[in-house]
Enzyme design. Sequence first.
Site, PDB file in Angstrom:
ATOM      1  N   HIS A 196       0.832  -1.209   0.000  1.00 21.88           N
ATOM      2  CA  HIS A 196       0.000   0.000   0.000  1.00 21.88           C
ATOM      3  C   HIS A 196       0.870   1.264   0.000  1.00 21.88           C
ATOM      4  O   HIS A 196       1.946   1.262  -0.546  1.00 21.88           O
ATOM      5  CB  HIS A 196      -0.992  -0.045   1.162  1.00 21.88           C
ATOM      6  CG  HIS A 196      -1.819  -1.295   1.141  1.00 21.88           C
ATOM      7  ND1 HIS A 196      -2.911  -1.465   0.311  1.00 21.88           N
ATOM      8  CD2 HIS A 196      -1.690  -2.479   1.820  1.00 21.88           C
ATOM      9  CE1 HIS A 196      -3.421  -2.667   0.480  1.00 21.88           C
ATOM     10  NE2 HIS A 196      -2.704  -3.318   1.390  1.00 21.88           N
TER      11      HIS A 196
ATOM     12  N   GLU B 190      -2.381   0.122   7.824  1.00 17.02           N
ATOM     13  CA  GLU B 190      -1.511  -0.918   7.272  1.00 17.02           C
ATOM     14  C   GLU B 190      -0.273  -0.323   6.604  1.00 17.02           C
ATOM     15  O   GLU B 190       0.848  -0.827   6.774  1.00 17.02           O
ATOM     16  CB  GLU B 190      -2.288  -1.776   6.272  1.00 17.02           C
ATOM     17  CG  GLU B 190      -1.455  -2.903   5.650  1.00 17.02           C
ATOM     18  CD  GLU B 190      -2.252  -3.768   4.696  1.00 17.02           C
ATOM     19  OE1 GLU B 190      -1.702  -4.768   4.200  1.00 17.02           O
ATOM     20  OE2 GLU B 190      -3.440  -3.435   4.440  1.00 17.02           O
TER      21      GLU B 190
ATOM     22  N   HIS C 280       2.501  -7.254   4.195  1.00 22.07           N
ATOM     23  CA  HIS C 280       1.142  -6.748   4.386  1.00 22.07           C
ATOM     24  C   HIS C 280       0.647  -7.036   5.804  1.00 22.07           C
ATOM     25  O   HIS C 280       1.244  -7.823   6.541  1.00 22.07           O
ATOM     26  CB  HIS C 280       0.179  -7.383   3.379  1.00 22.07           C
ATOM     27  CG  HIS C 280       0.320  -6.831   1.994  1.00 22.07           C
ATOM     28  ND1 HIS C 280      -0.568  -5.940   1.451  1.00 22.07           N
ATOM     29  CD2 HIS C 280       1.275  -7.046   1.055  1.00 22.07           C
ATOM     30  CE1 HIS C 280      -0.177  -5.620   0.238  1.00 22.07           C
ATOM     31  NE2 HIS C 280       0.941  -6.287  -0.042  1.00 22.07           N
TER      32      HIS C 280
ATOM     33  N   GLU D 114       1.362 -11.915   5.387  1.00 22.23           N
ATOM     34  CA  GLU D 114       0.379 -11.173   6.189  1.00 22.23           C
ATOM     35  C   GLU D 114       0.775 -11.347   7.660  1.00 22.23           C
ATOM     36  O   GLU D 114       0.589 -12.406   8.254  1.00 22.23           O
ATOM     37  CB  GLU D 114      -1.036 -11.731   5.962  1.00 22.23           C
ATOM     38  CG  GLU D 114      -1.541 -11.613   4.520  1.00 22.23           C
ATOM     39  CD  GLU D 114      -2.188 -10.261   4.230  1.00 22.23           C
ATOM     40  OE1 GLU D 114      -2.050  -9.351   5.078  1.00 22.23           O
ATOM     41  OE2 GLU D 114      -2.828 -10.129   3.179  1.00 22.23           O
TER      42      GLU D 114
END
Length: 496
Positions: free
Chosen positions: A319, A333, A387, A457
């Site tokens: 992101h 995030e 992430h 993640e």
Amino acid sequence: MNNLKKSIAYLSIMMLTAATIPASTVNAASVPKAGKYYTLKIAGKKQKKKCRNVKVNGKTVKTYAPGFSRANTSMYSAYWLFKKQKSLGVSYSYSSKTKKVTLKRGSKSVVMTLDSMYAYVNGKKTKMPTPARKVYSYAKKKNYIYVPGAFCAKNLGHSYKWSGSQKSGLITTKKLPSTNTGGSSNSGASSSSGTSSITPGTRITASASNYSVRIKKPKGLASSAISTSDDYDNRRLIIKVKGNYKTHFSSSSNRYIKTDKYFRSYTVTYSGGYTNIYIRPRKDVIKAYAVSQTSDYIYIKYDSPKKIYNRIVVLDAGHGGSDSGATGNGLREKDLTLKIVKSAKSYFDKNSGYKVYYTRLSDWYPSLSYRSDLANNVGADRFISVHINSATPSAHGTETLYNSKGYKSTSGLTSYNWSNKIHGYVRPATGFTNRGLKNRTGLAVLRNTKTASSLTEIGFISNKTEAKKMKSNTGTYGKAVYNAIVNSFSTYPSKR
């Protein structure tokens, strides 16, 4: 009676003598006798071998495992020579599971697999005179790992020669080239006549016989005043010189550029106490640079990253910019992923053995195609995207995503195996529930990146407990990512 007294006196002397022998003398390694035969099992065959010793800086190495000759080269115990002899500055490890022997010294490395004729020297596949072997000593009733001494010593930066008169291999320690370990910006030290690298960790060295651009230095300029920065986002190399030398470096008489289809421009500016030289290749592709200097010149060689570097990694902070990613419990995030990547970078900045390209190191949004294109343009050996997950407040755990239909690295590393390696380091670092590996063939960065790729993640930002822990432990996760990457190259070296 006299005989009894003599016996008692003799026994007393023997007991006193034994008591005064230091324990270290009894347990210390012995020096095998050069020329003496020892019975060993090599490659499954019992045979007698004449002992060959090895000396480091003139001192014979003490060992329980005698050296011997095989394929016209001397074989020595990796443990007794490279681990025990601290003056060599070499770290040694052996995995009984993979049968890999790893020797490292600074940015240099030699990775061997038992019984294989090929080693990976700084990531490059190299043929050896004879393989590393597991050798059984009948005298000690124990196995030892043996490696070709001359091959290993030389590739780790030391000198080696055989002395027939001493029946020993002679290793003389040498210092590694002096470099600043601050990553891509390194000054390097230069002697008055020798060539020293400003960009350590490169496969090639720029020199008077191998350069794309040659720049004449002004008299009296200290080598420590020069550093470089690979500004790959803007497709250029920046050479930074402390002081105002704009007039000198701007003069065409003080530079020579070899004509090629890639050169675009050479410009010079001065600001903030530094002269900046910008070198741009012509095409809008990423070039890598090897830079060195002598007392008179700076030499720059540019080429594709795969020709300049042994190990190439692209590290992606998910992101960024207008895309905050998941949010929850007061966190975003994009902020957490950036902190984790920057933590990993702090370790890579101290290890010149790896070239790492970052999709972002600030709060902006690189498109998904930009991320995979970066990896493809530089010929990355690994790609990892970091992430943070989100779902219901009760969702928890660490998972890592792979693409079963994805590409392999040149070493044969698959997306699954790479993700498994990453997960094996990141999940224990988080301490969260193990959600395992998940197959995701539709994710753009895993689908379009043409090398082993993975997306980890870390945990769930929607989970209050995990969010709190992630906020406080981004440094720990960054170190885990770094360790996973470094370890993966020991198992799957790049084939260059």
